[in-house]
Design an enzyme around this catalytic site. Structure first.
Site, short mmCIF file in Angstrom:
data_model
loop_
_atom_site.label_atom_id
_atom_site.label_comp_id
_atom_site.label_asym_id
_atom_site.label_seq_id
_atom_site.Cartn_x
_atom_site.Cartn_y
_atom_site.Cartn_z
N GLU A 46 0.84 -1.19 0.00
CA GLU A 46 0.00 0.00 0.00
C GLU A 46 0.88 1.25 0.00
O GLU A 46 1.84 1.37 0.78
CB GLU A 46 -0.89 -0.04 1.24
CG GLU A 46 -1.87 1.10 1.37
CD GLU A 46 -2.76 0.94 2.60
OE1 GLU A 46 -3.73 1.71 2.74
OE2 GLU A 46 -2.48 0.04 3.44
N LYS A 115 -9.36 2.54 -2.28
CA LYS A 115 -9.66 1.89 -1.01
C LYS A 115 -10.97 2.45 -0.46
O LYS A 115 -11.18 3.67 -0.41
CB LYS A 115 -8.52 2.16 -0.03
CG LYS A 115 -8.64 1.50 1.33
CD LYS A 115 -7.39 1.78 2.15
CE LYS A 115 -7.39 1.11 3.49
NZ LYS A 115 -6.14 1.35 4.25
N CYS A 176 -5.67 -3.20 2.09
CA CYS A 176 -5.44 -3.29 3.53
C CYS A 176 -6.72 -3.46 4.35
O CYS A 176 -7.28 -4.53 4.43
CB CYS A 176 -4.64 -2.09 4.00
SG CYS A 176 -3.88 -2.34 5.64
N SER A 203 0.04 -2.85 7.10
CA SER A 203 -0.46 -3.28 8.41
C SER A 203 0.70 -3.30 9.39
O SER A 203 1.65 -4.07 9.23
CB SER A 203 -1.09 -4.68 8.29
OG SER A 203 -1.52 -5.17 9.54
N GLY A 399 -2.85 -60.42 10.60
CA GLY A 399 -1.51 -59.95 10.96
C GLY A 399 -1.03 -58.86 10.02
O GLY A 399 0.13 -58.44 10.09
N GLY A 400 -1.91 -58.40 9.12
CA GLY A 400 -1.58 -57.30 8.22
C GLY A 400 -2.15 -55.98 8.72
O GLY A 400 -2.86 -55.92 9.73
N SER A 403 -6.47 -55.46 8.71
CA SER A 403 -7.22 -56.17 9.76
C SER A 403 -6.80 -55.70 11.14
O SER A 403 -7.60 -55.68 12.07
CB SER A 403 -7.05 -57.67 9.62
OG SER A 403 -5.71 -58.07 9.82
N ASN A 482 -8.68 -66.53 -5.02
CA ASN A 482 -10.00 -66.06 -4.60
C ASN A 482 -10.80 -67.11 -3.85
O ASN A 482 -11.67 -66.77 -3.03
CB ASN A 482 -10.78 -65.57 -5.82
CG ASN A 482 -10.28 -64.23 -6.33
OD1 ASN A 482 -9.46 -63.58 -5.67
ND2 ASN A 482 -10.74 -63.82 -7.49
N THR A 506 -12.48 -55.15 6.55
CA THR A 506 -11.11 -54.67 6.78
C THR A 506 -10.54 -53.91 5.59
O THR A 506 -9.54 -53.22 5.72
CB THR A 506 -10.19 -55.86 7.09
OG1 THR A 506 -10.17 -56.77 5.98
CG2 THR A 506 -10.65 -56.60 8.35
N GLU A 511 -7.53 -49.93 -1.68
CA GLU A 511 -7.89 -51.21 -2.28
C GLU A 511 -9.21 -51.09 -3.05
O GLU A 511 -9.36 -51.67 -4.13
CB GLU A 511 -8.00 -52.28 -1.20
CG GLU A 511 -6.66 -52.63 -0.56
CD GLU A 511 -6.79 -53.67 0.53
OE1 GLU A 511 -5.76 -54.30 0.88
OE2 GLU A 511 -7.91 -53.86 1.05
N THR A 518 -11.40 -59.41 -3.48
CA THR A 518 -12.11 -60.53 -4.08
C THR A 518 -13.61 -60.28 -3.98
O THR A 518 -14.15 -60.15 -2.87
CB THR A 518 -11.76 -61.85 -3.37
OG1 THR A 518 -10.34 -62.07 -3.49
CG2 THR A 518 -12.52 -63.02 -3.97
#
Length: 695
Positions: A46, A115, A176, A203, A399-400, A403, A482, A506, A511, A518
């Site tokens: 400004e 302004k 401003c 400002s 174990g993945g 899940s 599958n 899960t 995915e 599947t």
């Protein structure tokens, strides 16, 4: 430049109070510097030509006369540059002095915007010198002090500046204090069609004001769904009573792309994605249509970036090791391939492109996000359990990662609902591909969470099924894989019937996007708690629990699961008992697929743009700029290969998503057929693949 992007700059030079020649030269210096970097829009503070703190010197004729001449000199300096400059200046018209933003391009003053909101409280006395601007536009005649050319200039607040060769670029300005009032002019500007707001500001600094100012600009860009270039006065203003600290900000739809250092002068550059802004306005159906009656109250100034007058655009120079926009244009003109052009454009892009858009880079923010997502998932499941009066849940535990997350969420939901955790039936179903590592982790996890463990080996049942349908067990085709997935789902459904429970799904968002499930196997459940969580975030959710749990054995188990390769474990392990079937070897890195998913579904970007953004996101230079070390880098060939794969799988697998079970949305992208993604199962990918083939 990558499709839809435009380079903008915020420039706060060091100035001297009332020294117009010095200030003019400082502005010209930054215009020269910005041109070297391919900047198309540059915004100054400004009253930069005089200094904001001139006070009663604004009543001095010599100061105003010199300023009006300097404005013409700067306008002339823009000739042939293909750049728009917004310069804060006092402007004398009809015997009144106004605080204005002058828009300069190709040797002319395109517009003068006054302004409206003149502060006259606290340390501010603007009404002492200036007249408030008005919305209506008047045309004034101006004779250039440099060329002596006579031309007309629109003067007023309601002015839009449209680029004929960049239709997404529609510029408006406010000054401003205009942004600090309850109903800023920028609101009306955006409703009239403006996509970029320039703010020339002065400002001053007080304790804590910087954070408020930052949030003000960020939220304004979000509320307006616009780009906002805020340029603040800095060093050189009078310090008689005030100090000005700069803090220039370039924001885009709620994201700060670039912020200048406080108490420093400088040139701050960022590339703004105007295509994203336009597409966001189209996607958000509550964003108002452009009101024709409102638009009629605006004067539209049209210009061209690439063909200013009869001038020839100068060749832009590179700013770093990457090639600049001018180089990429030259390559295209000389017949270089589109692929090379995209490589150059991506290297040139002046902004950080997040390679993990679903995962916050800041650890504190990431932990907060993880806790929030856990709560959303658990609250969704809690509601479903209460609604159907169900007291048990059945989960196939492998174990993945997926899940594991589902079991952790279910445990929290049971705690919320006041149901004993032993009512969670955690079923491990070893088969031909199960390894000791995942089996032991599944058992340990179940025990540490105090769920009920059931082990059902499915080998005999699957072999009997092979015999029934006449399938050779040595044929490890999709039928081999599958059959195991569907046998497991059947077991889970039947146990749910036995225990008066429901099966917890899960599968995750990534995915589902790829169709990596599947059909009527792991694809199906009675409530899918992970359906809204992408794979890259699943990992961090598991890691979050590992890092915050007081149970050291549970933490150790979760950390090992975090490090385990993603696999459906449907093929026999290697000779040494290790996982042989790694999902990312088959469908590609989930880091890439989640990035593609976000850009395609969240913003609807074209294949070429997604490709270019990925080149930038997964480059070493991009990650170094943000201090990122845990993300892989990928070359152009790898990105292209898996982007092709993503489009093919995304379109061909929609039929699986069309009949998904219920599950909570947790982020801005989801694929539920009842919510975010209404897509026909028979849509073809031809248009998208053809564009990729051009590369």
């Amino acid at each position: 430049m990558v499709e839809g992007f435009i380079r903008v700059a915020s420039a706060t030079p060091k100035i001297k109070v009332a020294d117009v020649s010095f200030n003019r030269d400082a502005v010209l210096k930054y215009i020269d510097e910005a041109e070297k970097h391919g900047v198309r829009l540059i915004v100054f503070p400004e009253l930069v030509l005089t200094a904001y703190t001139c006070a009663d010197l604004f009543h001095q004729t010599v100061l105003i006369d010199k300023t009006m001449k300097a404005l013409d000199e700067i306008a002339e300096a823009t000739r042939g540059r293909g750049m728009v400059a917004v310069v804060g200046t006092p402007y004398l018209m009809d015997h009144k002095l106004y605080n204005c933003a002058a828009v300069l391009h190709d040797g002319h003053i395109l517009a003068v915007i006054p302004k409206k909101n003149l502060p006259n409280y606290g340390e501010f006395y603007e009404r002492r010198w200036f007249t408030p601007g008005r919305e209506e536009v008047r045309y004034i005649t101006r004779t250039s002090a440099v060329t002596k050319e006579v031309y007309t200039i629109p003067f007023g607040m309601n002015i839009l500046l449209e680029a004929e060769d960049f239709p997404e670029f529609i510029l408006a300005a406010e000054i401003c204090e205009d942004i600090w009032v309850p109903n800023p002019p920028s609101t009306t500007h955006a409703l009239a069609g403006a996509t970029v707001i320039a703010n020339t500001s002065a400002s001053d600094e007080t304790v804590g004001k910087d954070s408020y100012r930052r949030e003000l600009i960020r939220s304004a860009s979000a509320r307006l769904v616009a780009a906002y270039v805020y340029t603040n006065a800095g060093e050189g203003e009078s310090s008689t009573d005030l100090v000005f600290g700069g803090q220039d900000i370039i924001a885009e739809n709620g994201t700060i792309l670039k912020e200048g250092n406080r108490f420093e002068t400088g040139l701050y550059i960022a590339d703004v994605d105007l295509q994203k802004i336009v597409q966001e306005r189209a996607r958000i159906t509550t964003y108002p249509d452009i009101d024709e009656c409102l638009r009629d109250r605006y004067d539209v100034v049209r210009f061209s970036f690439n063909n200013p007058g009869d001038a020839t655009m100068p060749e832009e120079k590179p700013f770093s090791e990457g090639a600049a926009a001018g180089d990429s244009e030259k390559h295209e003109e000389t017949g270089k391939s589109l692929k090379n052009k995209l490589l150059l454009d991506a290297a040139d892009l002046r902004r950080f492109v997040d390679p993990k858009p679903f995962v916050p880079g800041n650890v504190l923010e990431r932990n907060q996000r993880c806790d929030e997502i856990f709560t959303i998932q658990a609250m969704g499941l809690k509601k479903r359990l209460e609604h159907i009066g169900c007291k048990s849940a059945v989960i196939g535990i492998s174990g993945g990662l997926d899940s594991t997350l589902a079991l952790l969420v279910t445990a929290r939901a049971f705690d919320m609902a006041g149901i004993p955790r032993e009512n969670i039936i955690s079923v491990t179903m070893p088969a031909f591909g199960t390894t000791d590592r995942t089996y032991n982790n599944a058992v340990t996890l179940t025990k540490r969470l105090h769920a009920t463990l059931r082990e059902i080996n499915i080998k005999a049942a699957v072999l009997q099924h092979f015999k029934d349908i006449g399938h050779d067990p040595e044929d490890h085709s999709v039928t081999y894989e599958n059959s195991q997935a569907r046998e497991r789902t059947q077991i889970l459904m039947d146990i749910a019937n036995q225990t008066d429970g429901i099966v917890i799904g899960t599968g995750d968002l990534s995915e589902l996007a790829l169709g990596w499930a599947t059909y009527n196997g792991d694809h199906m459940s009675m409530y899918a708690v992970n359906a809204g969580v992408p794979k890259t975030l699943v990992r961090y959710l598991v890691k979050f629990v590992a890092d915050t749990s007081e149970d050291k054995d549970l933490s150790s188990c979760l950390n090992d699961i975090f490090e385990t390769p993603v696999s459906p474990e449907l093929l026999p392990p290697t000779g040494d008992g290790q996982i042989s079937q790694k999902t990312e070897d088959l469908v590609g890195p989930y880091e890439l697929h989640d990035f593609f998913l976000y850009q395609i579904l969240r913003f609807g970007f074209s294949p070429k743009k997604v490709y270019a953004l990925a080149l930038k996101a997964f480059s070493e230079e991009n990650q170094k700029s943000a201090g990122i070390s845990e993300v892989e880098t990928y070359d152009a060939g790898t990105i292209y290969k898996w982007l092709n794969k993503f489009y093919w799988r995304f379109f061909s697998q929609q039929f699986k998503r069309s009949c998904l079970p219920d599950g909570p949305k947790v982020g801005s992208v989801a694929v539920s057929p009842r919510g975010d993604l209404r897509m026909p199962s028979d849509a073809v990918a031809k248009l998208w693949v053809e564009e990729l083939e051009e590369i």
